[in-house]
Design a protein around this motif. Sequence first.
Motif, PDB file in Angstrom:
ATOM      1  N   LYS A   1       2.477-109.797 -78.903  1.00 22.32           N
ATOM      2  CA  LYS A   1       2.022-109.952 -80.299  1.00 22.32           C
ATOM      3  C   LYS A   1       0.588-109.462 -80.473  1.00 22.32           C
ATOM      4  N   ALA A   2      -0.244-109.681 -79.474  1.00 16.48           N
ATOM      5  CA  ALA A   2      -1.631-109.210 -79.555  1.00 16.48           C
ATOM      6  C   ALA A   2      -1.682-107.688 -79.608  1.00 16.48           C
ATOM      7  N   PHE A   3      -0.866-107.026 -78.807  1.00 14.91           N
ATOM      8  CA  PHE A   3      -0.862-105.560 -78.811  1.00 14.91           C
ATOM      9  C   PHE A   3      -0.134-104.994 -80.032  1.00 14.91           C
ATOM     10  N   ASN A   4       0.727-105.793 -80.647  1.00 16.94           N
ATOM     11  CA  ASN A   4       1.294-105.380 -81.948  1.00 16.94           C
ATOM     12  C   ASN A   4       0.181-105.166 -82.970  1.00 16.94           C
ATOM     13  N   GLU A   5      -0.901-105.930 -82.837  1.00 13.17           N
ATOM     14  CA  GLU A   5      -2.024-105.829 -83.774  1.00 13.17           C
ATOM     15  C   GLU A   5      -3.024-104.740 -83.372  1.00 13.17           C
ATOM     16  N   MET A   6      -2.730-104.060 -82.251  1.00 14.56           N
ATOM     17  CA  MET A   6      -3.589-102.958 -81.789  1.00 14.56           C
ATOM     18  C   MET A   6      -2.719-101.733 -81.529  1.00 14.56           C
ATOM     19  N   PRO A   7      -2.170-101.120 -82.588  1.00 12.16           N
ATOM     20  CA  PRO A   7      -1.182-100.044 -82.420  1.00 12.16           C
ATOM     21  C   PRO A   7      -1.716 -98.798 -81.719  1.00 12.16           C
ATOM     22  N   ASP A   8      -3.025 -98.673 -81.616  1.00 11.94           N
ATOM     23  CA  ASP A   8      -3.621 -97.521 -80.922  1.00 11.94           C
ATOM     24  C   ASP A   8      -3.726 -97.749 -79.415  1.00 11.94           C
ATOM     25  N   LYS A   9      -3.317 -98.910 -78.924  1.00 13.70           N
ATOM     26  CA  LYS A   9      -3.420 -99.222 -77.499  1.00 13.70           C
ATOM     27  C   LYS A   9      -2.021 -99.431 -76.919  1.00 13.70           C
ATOM     28  N   LYS A  10      -1.762 -98.761 -75.815  1.00 17.62           N
ATOM     29  CA  LYS A  10      -0.442 -98.822 -75.187  1.00 17.62           C
ATOM     30  C   LYS A  10      -0.374 -99.980 -74.193  1.00 17.62           C
ATOM     31  N   LEU A  11       0.729-100.726 -74.244  1.00 15.63           N
ATOM     32  CA  LEU A  11       0.999-101.802 -73.294  1.00 15.63           C
ATOM     33  C   LEU A  11       2.318-101.511 -72.586  1.00 15.63           C
ATOM     34  N   VAL A  12       2.318-101.616 -71.267  1.00 20.04           N
ATOM     35  CA  VAL A  12       3.539-101.489 -70.474  1.00 20.04           C
ATOM     36  C   VAL A  12       3.856-102.854 -69.872  1.00 20.04           C
ATOM     37  N   VAL A  13       5.117-103.293 -70.038  1.00 21.29           N
ATOM     38  CA  VAL A  13       5.537-104.631 -69.593  1.00 21.29           C
ATOM     39  C   VAL A  13       6.647-104.486 -68.559  1.00 21.29           C
ATOM     40  N   ALA A  14       6.449-105.086 -67.382  1.00 21.71           N
ATOM     41  CA  ALA A  14       7.476-105.083 -66.333  1.00 21.71           C
ATOM     42  C   ALA A  14       7.978-106.494 -66.101  1.00 21.71           C
ATOM     43  N   GLY A  15       9.266-106.606 -65.777  1.00 19.51           N
ATOM     44  CA  GLY A  15       9.826-107.922 -65.458  1.00 19.51           C
ATOM     45  C   GLY A  15      11.015-108.264 -66.340  1.00 19.51           C
ATOM     46  N   THR A  16      11.804-109.205 -65.860  1.00 20.25           N
ATOM     47  CA  THR A  16      12.963-109.692 -66.608  1.00 20.25           C
ATOM     48  C   THR A  16      12.939-111.212 -66.599  1.00 20.25           C
ATOM     49  N   GLY A  17      13.921-111.803 -67.254  1.00 23.06           N
ATOM     50  CA  GLY A  17      14.000-113.258 -67.299  1.00 23.06           C
ATOM     51  C   GLY A  17      14.688-113.720 -68.561  1.00 23.06           C
ATOM     52  N   PRO A  18      14.830-115.041 -68.731  1.00 18.71           N
ATOM     53  CA  PRO A  18      15.582-115.594 -69.864  1.00 18.71           C
ATOM     54  C   PRO A  18      15.080-115.145 -71.232  1.00 18.71           C
ATOM     55  N   ASP A  19      13.770-114.899 -71.374  1.00 19.09           N
ATOM     56  CA  ASP A  19      13.198-114.556 -72.678  1.00 19.09           C
ATOM     57  C   ASP A  19      13.055-113.056 -72.908  1.00 19.09           C
ATOM     58  N   PHE A  20      13.632-112.233 -72.025  1.00 20.72           N
ATOM     59  CA  PHE A  20      13.395-110.787 -72.092  1.00 20.72           C
ATOM     60  C   PHE A  20      13.793-110.190 -73.448  1.00 20.72           C
ATOM     61  N   GLU A  21      15.014-110.427 -73.869  1.00 20.91           N
ATOM     62  CA  GLU A  21      15.495-109.814 -75.123  1.00 20.91           C
ATOM     63  C   GLU A  21      14.710-110.327 -76.327  1.00 20.91           C
ATOM     64  N   LYS A  22      14.403-111.608 -76.334  1.00 15.04           N
ATOM     65  CA  LYS A  22      13.652-112.192 -77.445  1.00 15.04           C
ATOM     66  C   LYS A  22      12.272-111.557 -77.554  1.00 15.04           C
ATOM     67  N   ILE A  23      11.607-111.373 -76.425  1.00 14.93           N
ATOM     68  CA  ILE A  23      10.265-110.786 -76.433  1.00 14.93           C
ATOM     69  C   ILE A  23      10.320-109.301 -76.792  1.00 14.93           C
ATOM     70  N   LYS A  24      11.319-108.614 -76.277  1.00 19.07           N
ATOM     71  CA  LYS A  24      11.447-107.181 -76.557  1.00 19.07           C
ATOM     72  C   LYS A  24      11.615-106.920 -78.048  1.00 19.07           C
ATOM     73  N   LYS A  25      12.321-107.810 -78.732  1.00 22.72           N
ATOM     74  CA  LYS A  25      12.540-107.644 -80.178  1.00 22.72           C
ATOM     75  C   LYS A  25      11.248-107.794 -80.976  1.00 22.72           C
TER      76      LYS A  25
END
Length: 371
Positions: free
Chosen positions: A221-245
Amino acid sequence: MKKALIHDWYYINGGAEKVIHSFNQIWSDFEHFGLVDFLSEKDRAYILNGQMVKTSFIQKLPTAKSNHRKFLQMFPYAIEQFNLEEYDFVLSSSSSIAKGVITHQDQLHICYCHSPMRYAWDLYHQYLNEAGLDKGMKGIYAKYVLHKMRNWDIISSNRVDHFVANSEFIARRIFKVYRRESKVIYPPVDTESFKLERNKEDFYFTASRMVPYKKIDLIVKAFNEMPDKKLVVAGTGPDFEKIKKLAKDNIEFLGFVSEEILKRYMQSAKAFVFAAEEDFGIVPVEAQACGTPVIGYGRGGLLETVKHGISGVHFGQQSVNSIREAVLYFESLNFEPEIIRESVEKFSKNRFELEMKNYVELEYSKFKKLR
């Protein structure tokens, strides 16, 4: 001396299991005990040098492999059934119940404590809320079980001769809960397998299991507010799909990645972002071993592993705004990869194994003189 090593449970190769690996590098003649053992053969070869574990009756209960924690109320009884009377030295690796094994006066019991059981103490209310057990009949039962666990936890702490804490943060928690002093020996980080990279690319990186307390959703959510900055996220788990959305186009999800790919991203990132409150936190140390600064939540073990303004930046709250402000502040500073790397050499695997060996041998020699 004849030695027994008891760990809460074996089912993944996580941070606590890396500690077990180091124990087995120091002493190769442990006999191993744990509530359950569902390790893969690959993990068994690394953690236990291929050795088998003597398990409790929990191992054979239906659904234990998929969810052994559902039998929480049986854990104290199960751990007390291990007969360790023939061993001179008992080493427990505990974040839950391993320290509760029963020993006698001619045995030395040292506990390497990752934390007193967090779900019964400092995370009690959070655990109940996240599990939906804060009300109703199930909630009443869960609170009763945890009440009994706290009582047992205090009683069983008296079975330990010496506590070793994995950080100053945990040493304070041990004293708060058990009123016991402890020796701090930081856990082993294989810093040698993470190579220094001086040339950083223009992206931020985070890696974690997708579970609530890791707070990956806040980072996204923090990087959603900084569209000029790229974030790469690695990992899986129960909340993966929820967070990806939640994520906008400037955020890339890798899912599960191999260790080699994880290291490459960690080496290349301009910073590693970490929002959890951890007892120690091995991954931020691994990032710094690559010369990569950390933007992390300034609580828990991270205060001992990340030097503000030298090897990273601390933020004060687990909130979107706090993370965003920390990233912007980070970009106003300059960091030296070599200095960052040097700051975490004290957490190396070799250092841990030497400190632990010296501590145990000293305490055992003092113990023998009293017998």
